[in-house]
Design an enzyme around this catalytic site. Structure first.
Site: not given
Ligand SMILES: Cc1cc2nc3c(=O)[nH]c(=O)nc-3n(C[C@H](O)[C@H](O)[C@H](O)COP(=O)(O)O)c2cc1C
Ligand SMILES: Cc1cc2nc3c(=O)[nH]c(=O)nc-3n(C[C@H](O)[C@H](O)[C@H](O)COP(=O)(O)OP(=O)(O)OC[C@H]3O[C@@H](n4cnc5c(N)ncnc54)[C@H](O)[C@@H]3O)c2cc1C
Ligand SMILES: Cc1cc2nc3c(=O)[nH]c(=O)nc-3n(C[C@H](O)[C@H](O)[C@H](O)COP(=O)(O)OP(=O)(O)OC[C@H]3O[C@@H](n4cnc5c(N)ncnc54)[C@H](O)[C@@H]3O)c2cc1C
Ligand SMILES: Cc1cc2nc3c(=O)[nH]c(=O)nc-3n(C[C@H](O)[C@H](O)[C@H](O)COP(=O)(O)O)c2cc1C
Ligand code: FES
Ligand code: FES
Lengths: 259, 314, 314, 259
Positions: B73, B99, B130, B244
């Protein structure tokens, strides 16, 4: 300025055993690339591999852009299969360039293994700036050395099969013992252990030294925070980490802590 | 042309495709690469009260059809966000969702209260994945009563849309969804990353400095889709589907199982234009299928089996 | 040549790579394609008291780097197994693990008691990812006390190795591992499939007849690895690692995080010789690294971070 | 007997718009294949796609084995990119063959779209058995029809662009109205809806009819239980489902319930 380009591959050569030179046509990238910048290439249009792969812009020739790579895993294997006429999804140019301008007379290029990649482009820019250039190139053994567009090349190999036996940093040190260089600036790229040795050497002799880093990257454009390098504390504000993709890949060696 | 927009409370989103938190920075990093106004909204990187450096490298590891991250984070903190990022975000024609991440209930409240007064912050998404320092670092998100409590306290502090982002790393995510619905949330985002890890065979060390990290990308899509379906069957408030999503077809799957909107995450790292492309694809798909509103696709899956039996006899 | 075998109670396994339940039939389907004696063991398809037809088609859907299944535990039933399959299995030089599925605690006991008297059945693996009819079809596997109870009752019925196969679809899998360890299990298998789903955009129907199914394959490997690590940190009994293992490198990752053995599942559908190849790869790797026993790799990951903090700040 | 073979592609042709004919060399498969059997091909050595892809053995020519396919998704797209000399991981021959022997005089082959694939091989076996053969071939439109090694071909297209307008089952019915066929046996392969119509027709006129089914498969070798087809209850013991991969793909139409 960085942009997403669908480019066409113009050639693919295995210039040395396991060392590939890929050329693609992109007027924009060719004309806007600065030395030390990189491109982020999508090696598959599916999800295997999922992420792009970063490569230094090695040389520019008219509208042709060259990258130099060896096969590490799935992505570079796919890249090595690209043929003239294939299209490629390329993001770039990305990152911060080397300090090719400024208050120095002699550029000491120090490359370990694939770390040679960014230096042909740097050399051509140094030439325009009318800087002296000496290039120190190290590799595991001779077969990996391929004659690059580098000026005053000095070679070192671990097994002594070409040039001096030993590390490229030792080679640099010996050179500096025997030659008088005025206002030098070191430019280094290669494996972390070599960069560490180079950084120590430069700081011991308090020489200006810029290093180009390779860290794992998910995006290459500052979105993921996935590519941190530790800063020398206090330095450049109080942020503990810098991002290799947007604040680098080129850094002043005294600003960062290699791990 | 079919209607694309949708509303949470009185806040309108241009379309049903948002950029997911942590995968689109603060929206300004890629302004040259993509027209962010073509997104339904931008969810910011999680914001905490103080700036966070994040975890030591290595933070990223690729996996089959996905990736692990342990960014920690890393963020500039809410004050720098207001000073450095909000002026740019404020003048965009897309909806800005802040967020929020925190290590105590109080911190959640402080960050939200401060942002609530800021023009340009249109809605909130709360990241409960968290560690709760009071509980020795155990995630808020796996404790249903804690998530309810956070929701209730934040609800009292804002009239802006309040979205709770749920973790998939629980037995029955629908219990959490019901709890936040009861506590006054306007919507739920489903899902955050799944806990995963990878080991470097050569060094025999974990690839990530924190050993485990969050798994994301196409690999988790089937899991995310099942979680969204479970939640959509359990609550009346809108569900925002995440996990995804990389193509138009992926987004359609999520709408069909009951997501009112979707967020694109990891795919932004590969193609930052994916979000707008999917949004326009949805509109074109709706037109081609004679729908007057993309919203008609929400929950339109053709199935008469409800969730309860779904865990049977895998 | 490094030692490959390992023991559970007094039962010896040729090596540390077994074929996972439901992905290798009853061991006889592929006898012409692969020398099954080169496996550390064969875990049978789950056996129930009566034959089960299984679910209606469609039972299979492919996903990014993985697959969904809703076979419905189709099996020939324990009596037919004893009559038709055991004579073949009995004469093999590999260890036979009978996997048991049931819809009541009593059925688990009946199937195990019957098999316990059978020569050729060397050990038991209990699949608790089954619906408990008494509980309206809710999975036994997500109820910790129920899993403890099943373990305790089965323990009383057999002196053969008793392996409990845990579901990953819970918040803290280590609680379940501790419970079965206390109740007398000799080992735990981690993990069974994750709940997932997929929708056919053209028909707008779920791809699987049961809507959701079990996700398996390389896509889930990072999740499985984290679960195995969590469990290995929590219990002293051996952990058998399962989930997406397709290559020697994958198997090494599982051993390094603490798995005493591994099972190969979905990869058998692509390459039924993967198991023996991985087993021989492990032996060669051990030799190359100067180990006298493949077992020296178990838990040999180089890390000083324990599990508790791992959920932090993903 | 079924085995895993690493074979070499000997040719790849697009024989009609979107219709590909791939030949690979495998003495064992060529010599042991029976009509109606299939091979299960790994289209990628990575996990994209993860599962093998099943294809009917279309024809055998010396040591060459032919498959006929069109591009549906990722797997067939990769397969269409294979070139002469590429290697392929092939599992086969798999499954139960058509009843090409036995008590019938005339084989009525009924193929819809890609359902033609298994019939060139069947025809050659029927020839050896000295059976009469009439082939009814249906397609969406003319461009999809490519002249196969089929005997007495009769064509039907949805748009009438080649042969009769209408379905191939209607074509068969008309043929039987106007021709005297002694001891016929129908062999059908194609889309489920067409197989359904064919099955109804055959049972109404109580004619022998064998259908080759295409169901989703994970393994193709009986390991996963993923490819069930419902049996006519009571029939062949009390098991509710048969496995398409090991008990089929060829079934007596009266034994199964298409869904
Ligand atoms: C590198 C990275 C950083 C992320 N940082 C946060 C974050 O700061 N806060 C949050 O709520 N979700 C965070 N996520 C989660 C994404 O918002 C999302 O919920 C998760 O990656 C699933 O979606 P996706 O498969 O399309 O990536 C992060 C994901 C990735 C890959
Ligand atoms: C700024 C930058 C410039 C680079 N320039 C070059 C170059 O000019 N020539 C060249 O051959 N290589 C270069 N690399 C390294 C190159 O990106 C990797 O070799 C490549 O990503 C390996 O991908 P793969 O799929 O073949 O290997 P895999 O091992 O399958 O890759 C797996 C993962 O590890 C990452 N990865 C693996 N090795 C490296 C590495 N050394 N650095 C960063 N990420 C890595 C990949 O991105 C991927 O996420 C550069 C890296 C960076 C960050
Ligand atoms: C016994 C048998 C014989 C076959 N013979 C032929 C043939 O000779 N020529 C030909 O063109 N096709 C044939 N098929 C269909 C062929 O297997 C599919 O077209 C192919 O698997 C599609 O893969 P894809 O990755 O291109 O498509 P995708 O849509 O990406 O495949 C996704 C998933 O669906 C499955 N799938 C998709 N379509 C089918 C289908 N029609 N039948 C079974 N599984 C499917 C795939 O196996 C995969 O798991 C046969 C299928 C079976 C079961
Ligand atoms: C088609 C299929 C059928 C399965 N059947 C069973 C079963 O009957 N009993 C059981 O305990 N696990 C069953 N499993 C789960 C596997 O044994 C294994 O735990 C899971 O697939 C994860 O491993 P993998 O990713 O290597 O496939 C099945 C898995 C698949 C894919
Ligand atoms: S690689 Fe994503 S921020 Fe640097
Ligand atoms: S495809 Fe696996 S049993 Fe038929």
């Amino acid at each position: 300025m960085a942009a997403q380009h669908i480019v066409s591959v113009s050639s693919q050569e295995e210039v040395a055993d396991g060392l590939f030179l890929l050329r693609f046509r992109s007027k924009q990238i060719a004309q806007t690339s600065l030395p030390g910048q990189f491109v982020n290439i999508r090696t598959s249009d599916g999800f295997a591999p999922f992420l792009r792969r970063p490569f230094s812009i090695s040389r520019v020739d008219g509208e042709l852009v060259e990258i130099l790579f060896n096969i590490v895993g799935a992505g570079t294997r796919l890249l090595a299969e690209k043929r003239s006429g294939d299209t490629l999804d390329v993001l770039g140019p990305l990152g911060v360039s080397f300090g090719y301008r400024g208050d120095f007379d002699t550029a000491l290029i120090v490359a370990g293994g694939l770390g040679v990649a960014p230096f042909p482009l740097l050399s051509s820019w140094l030439q325009r700036e009318e800087k002296q250039v000496v290039s120190f190139i190290g590799a595991r053994s001779a077969y990996q050395l391929y004659r690059l567009h580098l000026r005053n090349p000095q070679y070192a190999t671990d097994d002594g099969s070409t040039g001096a036996k030993g590390t490229v940093v030792e080679l640099l040190a010996r050179y500096l013992d025997n030659h008088r260089v005025t206002k030098p600036r070191i430019f280094g790229c290669g494996p972390t252990r070599m960069l560490q040795a180079l950084s120590d050497f430069a700081q011991k002799n308090n020489m200006e030294c810029e290093l180009s880093l390779e860290g794992d990257m998910a995006c290459g454009i500052g979105l993921c925070q996935g590519c941190p390098v530790e800063r020398v504390s206090g330095h450049n504000g109080q942020k503990k980490y810098a991002l290799v993709c947007t604040e680098g890949p080129a850094f002043q060696c005294r600003d960062i802590i290699l791990s | 042309m079919a209607k694309q927009s949708f509303k949470l409370r009185d806040v309108e989103f241009n379309n049903r495709v948002l950029a997911a938190s942590g995968t689109f920075g603060y929206g300004d990093e890629v302004k040259h690469l993509v027209d962010v106004n073509r997104l339904g909204g931008i969810v910011t990187k999680s914001l905490s009260w103080k700036p966070r450096d994040g975890n030591a490298p290595r933070r990223i590891a690729e996996t089959p059809a996905g990736m692990l991250n342990s960014i920690g984070l890393a963020n500039i903190g809410v004050h720098n966000f207001i000073d450095e990022k909000l002026p740019y975000l404020r003048q965009l024609q897309t909806t800005i969702v802040a967020n929020i991440a925190a290590s105590s209930v109080q911190e959640y409240c402080d960050v939200l209260s401060l942002l609530d007064t800021q023009d340009g912050v249109d809605a909130f998404e709360i990241n409960v994945s968290c560690p709760n320092v009071k509980e020795g670092g155990l995630s808020f998100g796996t404790n249903c009563e804690m998530v309810r409590e956070i929701t209730a306290q934040l609800r009292a502090l804002t009239k802006k849309p309040l979205i709770l982002k749920l973790t998939p790393n629980v037995t029955h995510i629908s219990e959490f969804a019901r709890a936040v619905e009861e506590a006054g949330a306007d919507a739920v985002s489903v899902i955050n990353t799944l806990i995963g890890m990878a080991v470097d065979i050569k060094t025999r060390k974990p690839k990530l400095s924190t050993v485990t990290g969050g798994l994301s990308g196409p690999a988790i899509k089937p899991i995310a889709l099942a979680k969204v379906y479970e939640v959509a069957q359990a609550v009346k408030i809108p569900v925002i589907g995440i996990g995804g999503i990389s193509t138009l077809e992926d987004a359609l799957e999520f709408l069909l199982v009951g997501a009112s909107a979707v967020q694109v995450g990891s795919i932004n790292f590969v193609d930052p234009t994916a979000g707008p492309a999917i949004a326009e694809g949805l509109a074109a798909y709706a037109d081609k299928n004679g729908l007057h509103d993309v919203g008609q696709l929400v929950g339109a899956m053709d199935s008469n089996i409800e969730f309860s039996v779904l865990q049977s006899w895998l």
